[in-house]
Design an enzyme around this catalytic site. Structure first.
Site, mmCIF file in Angstrom:
data_model
loop_
_atom_site.group_PDB
_atom_site.id
_atom_site.type_symbol
_atom_site.label_atom_id
_atom_site.label_comp_id
_atom_site.label_asym_id
_atom_site.label_seq_id
_atom_site.Cartn_x
_atom_site.Cartn_y
_atom_site.Cartn_z
ATOM 1 N N ASP A 1 50.587 11.325 5.056
ATOM 2 C CA ASP A 1 49.773 12.531 5.151
ATOM 3 C C ASP A 1 49.495 12.731 6.644
ATOM 4 O OD1 ASP A 1 47.611 14.306 5.340
ATOM 5 O OD2 ASP A 1 46.725 13.649 3.447
ATOM 6 N N LYS B 1 43.880 22.693 6.932
ATOM 7 C CA LYS B 1 43.163 22.168 8.097
ATOM 8 C C LYS B 1 43.757 22.699 9.413
ATOM 9 C CE LYS B 1 41.094 20.041 4.754
ATOM 10 N NZ LYS B 1 41.455 18.703 4.308
ATOM 11 N N TYR C 1 42.208 9.887 2.451
ATOM 12 C CA TYR C 1 41.428 11.024 1.958
ATOM 13 C C TYR C 1 40.917 10.704 0.543
ATOM 14 C CZ TYR C 1 40.298 15.809 0.682
ATOM 15 O OH TYR C 1 39.652 16.930 0.272
ATOM 16 N N ARG D 1 57.156 31.565 -8.683
ATOM 17 C CA ARG D 1 56.834 30.138 -8.884
ATOM 18 C C ARG D 1 57.992 29.253 -8.427
ATOM 19 N NH1 ARG D 1 57.538 27.712 -13.583
ATOM 20 N NH2 ARG D 1 57.088 29.561 -14.840
HETATM 21 C C1 LIG Z 1 41.681 18.039 3.146
HETATM 22 C C2 LIG Z 1 42.658 16.960 3.088
HETATM 23 C C3 LIG Z 1 43.498 16.811 1.970
HETATM 24 C C4 LIG Z 1 43.411 17.719 0.743
HETATM 25 O O1 LIG Z 1 43.817 19.000 1.068
HETATM 26 P P1 LIG Z 1 43.323 20.331 0.269
HETATM 27 O O2 LIG Z 1 44.033 21.424 0.995
HETATM 28 O O3 LIG Z 1 41.843 20.394 0.363
HETATM 29 O O4 LIG Z 1 43.780 20.168 -1.130
HETATM 30 C C5 LIG Z 1 44.411 15.783 1.983
HETATM 31 N N1 LIG Z 1 44.503 14.939 3.034
HETATM 32 C C6 LIG Z 1 43.712 15.056 4.112
HETATM 33 C C7 LIG Z 1 43.868 14.105 5.239
HETATM 34 C C8 LIG Z 1 42.763 16.064 4.185
HETATM 35 O O5 LIG Z 1 41.970 16.166 5.247
#
Ligand SMILES: *Cc1c(COP(=O)(O)O)cnc(C)c1O
Length: 397
Positions: free
Chosen positions: A185, A210, A111, A53
């Site tokens: 992000d 992604k 998001y 962790r």
């Molecule tokens: C999918 C996504 C998230 C969240 O990510 P997870 O891995 O599903 O928790 C955050 N920001 C963007 C732009 C995303 O496409």
């Protein structure tokens, strides 16, 4: 030793030569050779893994690779942490940067999960979120001037579903003049298309689920910061205590995917541009949102800060009602209907009947989610197959 004890004993590690590929360390803890070593490790005198962790060799190596990509060719060094999901990367980072009474300034079109986290979960902790278009620098400045509790600006560029882009240079300059931290992000771009550190952004977040993984077989997220960041210990502490690190197997899958990241992003961008142009020329399409099109309102900003291409995410509006949209979606053969993005295959989502199904129609439409809107994550298939699939499905609208 009796046989029952022998069964329990750990085996000897038979490694002789170094493994070519990063090993997975599916272990919760690491062994101290002596009490003296335990003292040295816990006091920080010696570096050493203790408990997964707190950090795990597989996850640490992959976090460092993403950090190296985010700082690639820049005159800074970066480090990072790998979390269990993109959302846990966001909550872990933000909870170490803001506290009760602080405000966050962000745009309304990030998001959906992030907006919900900020408004609901952070709202309950006394952290207030202000929603505003971050491209309107004058309005943002007025907000910051009005409310000195705002400590952090959180953004996505390009953002869902309009693919609106935010001028990183301008927003960072504004943030700095009001002593605000900036967090981006960078999931849609990956460091291959956009390196926010270049523009002075403080923290970069990824849903590595992604494009960075690219194969849709793991959930994970990354927090990337400068090596000399003064808050990095707090962020690590927050990961350790909220219990949000990535599992080593998932980290390993991301690493596997990352080896082809440059190749994939190149193809994603080529295909993205061609699909956008194809759709823009189609009679049944009202509008195509893609930053690589000259018709996109933020095309110039995208040209300035996105290199090597404009990504694989686009949205478009079909001139149709819900029934026609159902026919279109059901007619698609190649494109897969799945609520994710960034995989090697083309993925489509009809927000009005999926992600936004439970949102009040008026609010949904005000936010640009019309009945005819489709979001698509363009894959790396042969472009002819992608456009043919869209063309034949558009015929039944
Ligand atoms: C999918 C996504 C998230 C969240 O990510 P997870 O891995 O599903 O928790 C955050 N920001 C963007 C732009 C995303 O496409």
């Amino acid at each position: 030793m009796k046989i029952a004890s022998f069964c329990v004993k750990e085996v000897e590690n038979k490694r002789t030569t170094k493994s070519h590929v990063l090993p997975i360390y599916p272990t919760s803890s690491f062994v101290f050779e002596s009490v003296e070593q335990s003292i040295d490790i816990f006091s920080g005198k010696e570096e050493g893994h203790k408990y997964s962790r707190y950090g795990n060799p597989t996850s640490d190596a992959v976090a460092q690779k993403i950090a190296d990509l985010e700082s690639f060719g820049l005159e800074i060094e970066a480090e990072g942490l790998l979390c269990g999901t993109g959302m846990s990367a966001i909550s872990t980072l933000l909870l170490s940067l803001v506290k009760e009474g602080d405000g966050i300034l962000t745009q309304g079109n990030i998001y959906g999960g992030t907006t919900e986290l900020f408004m609901n979960n952070f709202g309950r902790l006394g952290i207030k979120t202000h929603l505003q278009s971050l491209n309107d620098i004058t309005a943002c400045e007025a907000t910051l001037k009005n409310d000195d509790s705002i400590k952090l600006i959180y953004l996505e560029t390009p953002a869902n579903p309009s693919l609106a882009c935010i001028d990183l240079e301008k927003i960072v300059a504004l943030a700095k003049s009001y002593n605000c931290i900036t967090v981006i992000d960078n999931t849609f771009c990956t460091p291959l298309l956009q390196q926010p550190f270049k523009y002075g952004v403080d923290y970069v977040i990824h849903s590595t689920t992604k494009f960075i993984n690219g194969h849709g077989n793991s959930l994970s997220g990354a927090i990337i910061f400068r090596k000399d960041d003064e808050r990095k210990k707090d962020i690590w502490n927050s990961m350790k205590l909220l219990g949000t690190p990535c599992a080593p197997f998932d980290a390993w899958l991301i690493h596997n995917g990352m080896k082809t990241l440059a190749l994939r992003m190149k193809k994603h961008c080529e295909n993205g541009q061609l699909v956008a142009e194809f759709l823009e020329g189609h009679e049944k399409i009202i509008k195509v949102n893609y930053p690589g099109l000259a018709s996109h309102p933020d095309h110039e900003i995208a040209c300035k800060q996105m290199k090597n291409g404009f990504g694989a995410m686009l949205s478009f509006e079909i001139d149709s009602d819900i029934d026609g949209m159902k026919r279109f979606m059901n007619q698609l053969q190649l494109a897969v209907m799945a609520p994710t993005l960034g995989d090697v295959d083309t993925l489509v989502l009809h927000p009005a009947t999926s992600s936004h199904l439970n949102i009040d129609k008026e609010i949904r439409i005000r936010n640009g989610i019309t009945d005819g809107l489709v979001r698509i994550s363009i894959g790396i298939e042969d472009i002819a197959d992608i456009t043919e699939d869209l063309a034949q499905a558009l015929e039944v609208v």
